[in-house]
Scaffold this motif. Structure first.
Motif, PDB file in Angstrom:
ATOM      1  N   PHE A 238       0.695  -1.313   0.113  1.00 29.70           N
ATOM      2  CA  PHE A 238       0.060  -0.180  -0.130  1.00 29.70           C
ATOM      3  C   PHE A 238       1.007   1.231  -0.086  1.00 29.70           C
ATOM      4  O   PHE A 238       1.650   1.456   0.888  1.00 29.70           O
ATOM      5  CB  PHE A 238      -0.759   0.161   1.296  1.00 29.70           C
ATOM      6  CG  PHE A 238      -1.934  -0.862   1.259  1.00 29.70           C
ATOM      7  CD1 PHE A 238      -3.346  -0.855   0.667  1.00 29.70           C
ATOM      8  CD2 PHE A 238      -1.655  -2.340   1.866  1.00 29.70           C
ATOM      9  CE1 PHE A 238      -4.207  -1.747   0.818  1.00 29.70           C
ATOM     10  CE2 PHE A 238      -2.697  -3.237   1.839  1.00 29.70           C
ATOM     11  CZ  PHE A 238      -3.878  -3.125   1.160  1.00 29.70           C
ATOM     12  N   ASP A 239       0.737   2.106  -1.100  1.00 26.49           N
ATOM     13  CA  ASP A 239       1.544   3.096  -1.240  1.00 26.49           C
ATOM     14  C   ASP A 239       2.975   3.014  -0.938  1.00 26.49           C
ATOM     15  O   ASP A 239       3.784   3.575  -0.197  1.00 26.49           O
ATOM     16  CB  ASP A 239       1.178   4.252  -0.197  1.00 26.49           C
ATOM     17  CG  ASP A 239       1.651   5.581  -0.318  1.00 26.49           C
ATOM     18  OD1 ASP A 239       1.953   6.075  -1.588  1.00 26.49           O
ATOM     19  OD2 ASP A 239       1.948   6.518   0.530  1.00 26.49           O
ATOM     20  N   GLY A 240       3.296   1.991  -1.603  1.00 27.94           N
ATOM     21  CA  GLY A 240       5.004   1.680  -1.707  1.00 27.94           C
ATOM     22  C   GLY A 240       5.234   1.071  -3.091  1.00 27.94           C
ATOM     23  O   GLY A 240       4.806   1.613  -4.019  1.00 27.94           O
ATOM     24  N   SER A 241       6.524   0.293  -3.078  1.00 28.34           N
ATOM     25  CA  SER A 241       7.060  -0.054  -4.301  1.00 28.34           C
ATOM     26  C   SER A 241       7.298  -1.517  -4.044  1.00 28.34           C
ATOM     27  O   SER A 241       7.948  -1.966  -2.881  1.00 28.34           O
ATOM     28  CB  SER A 241       8.258   0.457  -4.465  1.00 28.34           C
ATOM     29  OG  SER A 241       8.962   0.091  -5.681  1.00 28.34           O
ATOM     30  N   LEU A 242       6.911  -2.371  -5.121  1.00 27.33           N
ATOM     31  CA  LEU A 242       7.436  -3.735  -4.870  1.00 27.33           C
ATOM     32  C   LEU A 242       7.994  -4.489  -6.303  1.00 27.33           C
ATOM     33  O   LEU A 242       7.642  -4.046  -7.529  1.00 27.33           O
ATOM     34  CB  LEU A 242       6.063  -4.577  -4.988  1.00 27.33           C
ATOM     35  CG  LEU A 242       6.119  -6.109  -5.121  1.00 27.33           C
ATOM     36  CD1 LEU A 242       6.739  -6.815  -3.950  1.00 27.33           C
ATOM     37  CD2 LEU A 242       4.744  -6.574  -5.239  1.00 27.33           C
ATOM     38  N   THR A 243       9.244  -5.046  -6.381  1.00 26.36           N
ATOM     39  CA  THR A 243       9.962  -5.619  -7.372  1.00 26.36           C
ATOM     40  C   THR A 243       9.802  -7.098  -6.933  1.00 26.36           C
ATOM     41  O   THR A 243      10.400  -7.565  -5.945  1.00 26.36           O
ATOM     42  CB  THR A 243      11.269  -5.172  -7.342  1.00 26.36           C
ATOM     43  OG1 THR A 243      11.287  -3.606  -7.775  1.00 26.36           O
ATOM     44  CG2 THR A 243      11.956  -5.864  -8.774  1.00 26.36           C
TER      45      THR A 243
END
Length: 195
Positions: free
Chosen positions: A168-173
């Protein structure tokens, strides 16, 4: 509390009966084969942890069967300057590892029967490689409030309560991640975030 850099010696056992603080800038070094048993309270990290087990002799971090309360005890990293590293650890029966404005690197590890696996808040970062999460009661991995989560060559099995990965309101790799057996929710939930 730990107010200066300290080493937990290899092949030894340690019991954590109450909340313990690793004060900044102290570093807690945990050698291979260490067995840490948590009762009802947490390990609070304002300095850093350097936990380096080996494949043949991992570090065990376990919650006591006698633990009580809504959440199990856990490891809470709260430091924007230092990075806590965990290699060849086995985390079992705990809350998990949480970072609030902190940085963690986890590799070659196993998490099972925890409330969470790894939870990030307030701009934290986590790099997770070659790690297995199984039978997590809530999210195995989650990132909130501008946190950055990177996961590679890892497995999430039997996530019991929610999405396996939540951002939520972040970054994912993610790269080469296997997710199987999500009981409720989605394999990956990305909301108002970059993926």
């Amino acid at each position: 509390d730990i107010t200066e850099s300290t080493t937990l010696s290899r092949d030894s056992g340690y019991y954590i009966p109450h909340e313990m603080l690793i004060a900044s800038p102290s570093v807690l070094t945990i050698e291979e084969g260490v067995d840490m048993q948590f009762f009802n309270d947490d390990l609070m990290v304002e300095g850093a942890i350097n936990a380096k087990g080996t494949e043949q002799n991992p570090i065990h971090m376990k919650g006591s069967r006698e633990s009580s309360g809504y959440f199990k005890p856990g490891i809470f990293v709260d430091n924007t300057e230092a990075t806590s590293t965990f290699s060849h650890i086995v985390v079992e029966g705990l809350y998990g590892i949480s970072a609030n404005s902190g940085n963690v690197v986890i590799e070659n590890s196993t998490f099972s029967d925890n409330d969470y696996g790894v939870v990030l808040f307030n701009g934290s970062t986590a790099e997770i490689t070659n790690t297995e999460f199984s039978r997590t009661k809530r999210e195995a991995l989650s990132a909130y409030d501008g946190s950055v989560l990177s996961v590679a060559s890892s497995t999430i099995l039997s996530s019991l309560g929610r999405d396996a990965i939540d951002v939520f309101d972040g970054s994912l790799t993610i790269n080469n991640v296997v997710i199987d057996g999500v009981k409720k929710g989605d394999g990956v939930g990305v909301y108002d975030s970059t993926f």
